[in-house]
Scaffold this active site. Structure first.
Site, mmCIF file in Angstrom:
data_model
loop_
_atom_site.group_PDB
_atom_site.id
_atom_site.type_symbol
_atom_site.label_atom_id
_atom_site.label_comp_id
_atom_site.label_asym_id
_atom_site.label_seq_id
_atom_site.Cartn_x
_atom_site.Cartn_y
_atom_site.Cartn_z
ATOM 1 N N SER A 167 0.799 -1.232 0.000
ATOM 2 C CA SER A 167 0.000 0.000 0.000
ATOM 3 C C SER A 167 0.829 1.278 0.000
ATOM 4 C CB SER A 167 -0.958 0.013 1.194
ATOM 5 O OG SER A 167 -2.013 -0.890 0.983
ATOM 6 N N LYS A 169 0.358 3.300 -3.054
ATOM 7 C CA LYS A 169 -0.801 4.172 -3.227
ATOM 8 C C LYS A 169 -0.415 5.650 -3.219
ATOM 9 C CE LYS A 169 -3.717 0.716 -0.943
ATOM 10 N NZ LYS A 169 -4.480 0.371 0.274
ATOM 11 N N TYR A 225 -4.235 -3.165 -10.050
ATOM 12 C CA TYR A 225 -4.016 -2.868 -8.635
ATOM 13 C C TYR A 225 -3.121 -3.917 -7.982
ATOM 14 C CZ TYR A 225 -5.145 -2.300 -3.669
ATOM 15 O OH TYR A 225 -5.071 -2.145 -2.304
ATOM 16 N N TYR A 259 -4.245 3.771 8.113
ATOM 17 C CA TYR A 259 -5.582 3.180 8.247
ATOM 18 C C TYR A 259 -6.241 3.625 9.552
ATOM 19 C CZ TYR A 259 -3.210 0.391 4.734
ATOM 20 O OH TYR A 259 -2.483 0.001 3.649
ATOM 21 N N VAL A 271 1.200 -3.547 3.998
ATOM 22 C CA VAL A 271 1.188 -4.819 4.722
ATOM 23 C C VAL A 271 2.404 -5.691 4.410
ATOM 24 C CG1 VAL A 271 -1.314 -4.844 5.011
ATOM 25 C CG2 VAL A 271 -0.284 -6.005 3.031
#
Length: 305
Positions: free
Chosen positions: A65, A68, A192, A240, A258
């Site tokens: 992530s 992103k 993705y 998060y 992660v």
């Protein structure tokens, strides 16, 4: 400062290995489940192209992530503020792969760093072209930012995610049902999964992060306004539902993945990449989060003065 910082990082590496408090790897992705959690690396990119490292800073890992941040940078470069009609800018308060807020918010993800939001930004990148072209844009951004052509996708990790990413499949189909996915779900999902499987070392990631940190030695790829927007989202949403606790403890914008990576930004001062694959209950690197807190305390770096 580099010499003092180098001594601190060496001591920090030794302290973390003595603690043996590694957390748990992301075992729901088979390729990541095989990784030994007892690993740690850190790289700090400073003005003047100086890099200070400790531990396994040259070992490559799946950035997951953290990607992103860079896909969002690409989208902002392509369509600018229009992306905010499709995705919000608020903390989610829920797990990164939760579907609940999509139901509550009519299919508009709360921010681009939870999985649903990242699917929307990836969907924007792939619209009107082949997935390989969208992936090439993200890779090109990273390679230019890091000034390193040796940044690639780990095909085994991408395949592992494609075969087991059922929650992301559900999120994509839910987004499609609300009209907030322009491409076929399998097209956006495939792009993705490959984006998340980009592998980098801490040194490469810290160098790429210089463009977010606004270091003068970095390639000029983002306007100051876009960098500030990305930093704000990293601070509020980068960890998060643990983002508030991380901001409280560290006081710097950061984005986790992660795979155990963290990109930490001290605007105008440094770009920091940390890797330790064991995760805490929020899905963020356990020892990486501890290292970020210790580094911020040692240097005094904070966006709060």
């Amino acid at each position: 400062m580099p010499d003092t910082l180098a001594r601190f990082l060496r001591d920090l590496d030794a302290e973390i290995r003595d603690r043996q408090d590694w957390g748990q790897v992301a075992d729901y992705i088979p390729e990541l489940a095989r990784i030994d959690p007892a690993q740690f690396g850190i790289a700090v990119a400073l003005p003047g192209n100086r890099i200070v490292t400790a531990g396994q800073a040259e070992k490559r890992f799946s950035i997951q992530s953290v990607s992103k941040v860079f896909s969002l940078a690409c989208v902002l470069g392509r369509i600018g503020e229009q992306i905010w009609t499709r995705v919000g800018r608020e903390p989610s308060g829920r797990r990164f792969d939760s579907i609940l807020s999509l139901e509550e918010d009519g299919g508009r993800p709360r921010n681009p760093f939870i999985n649903a939001g990242a699917l929307v930004t990836t969907d924007e990148l792939v619209t009107g072209r082949a997935p390989k072209e969208a992936l090439a844009e993200i890779l090109a951004f990273l390679r230019i930012a890091a000034e390193d052509e040796e940044i690639h996708i780990d095909r085994a990790v991408a395949r592992s995610e494609t075969e087991t990413g059922y929650r992301n499949v559900a999120l994509a189909n839910y987004l499609k049902s609300f009209g907030n996915l322009r491409n076929a779900p399998e097209i956006t999902l495939g792009t993705y999964f490959h984006q998340c499987a980009i592998e980098m070392s801490c040194v490469q990631l810290a160098r790429a992060g210089r463009v977010i940190a606004g270091l003068s030695c970095a390639p000029q790829m983002l306007t100051p306004l876009k960098a500030r927007r990305i930093n704000a989202l990293m601070m509020m949403c980068g960890h998060y539902d643990g983002s508030g606790d991380f901001a409280f403890r560290v006081g710097l914008p950061a984005k986790s993945g992660v795979g155990g990576g963290i990109l930490l930004v001290a605007p105008g001062r440094a770009s920091v990449a940390i890797w330790s694959p064991g995760l805490n209950g929020y899905g963020n690197s356990q020892m990486g989060s501890y290292a970020a807190e210790r580094l911020a305390r040692e240097t005094g770096w904070s966006v709060f003065g």
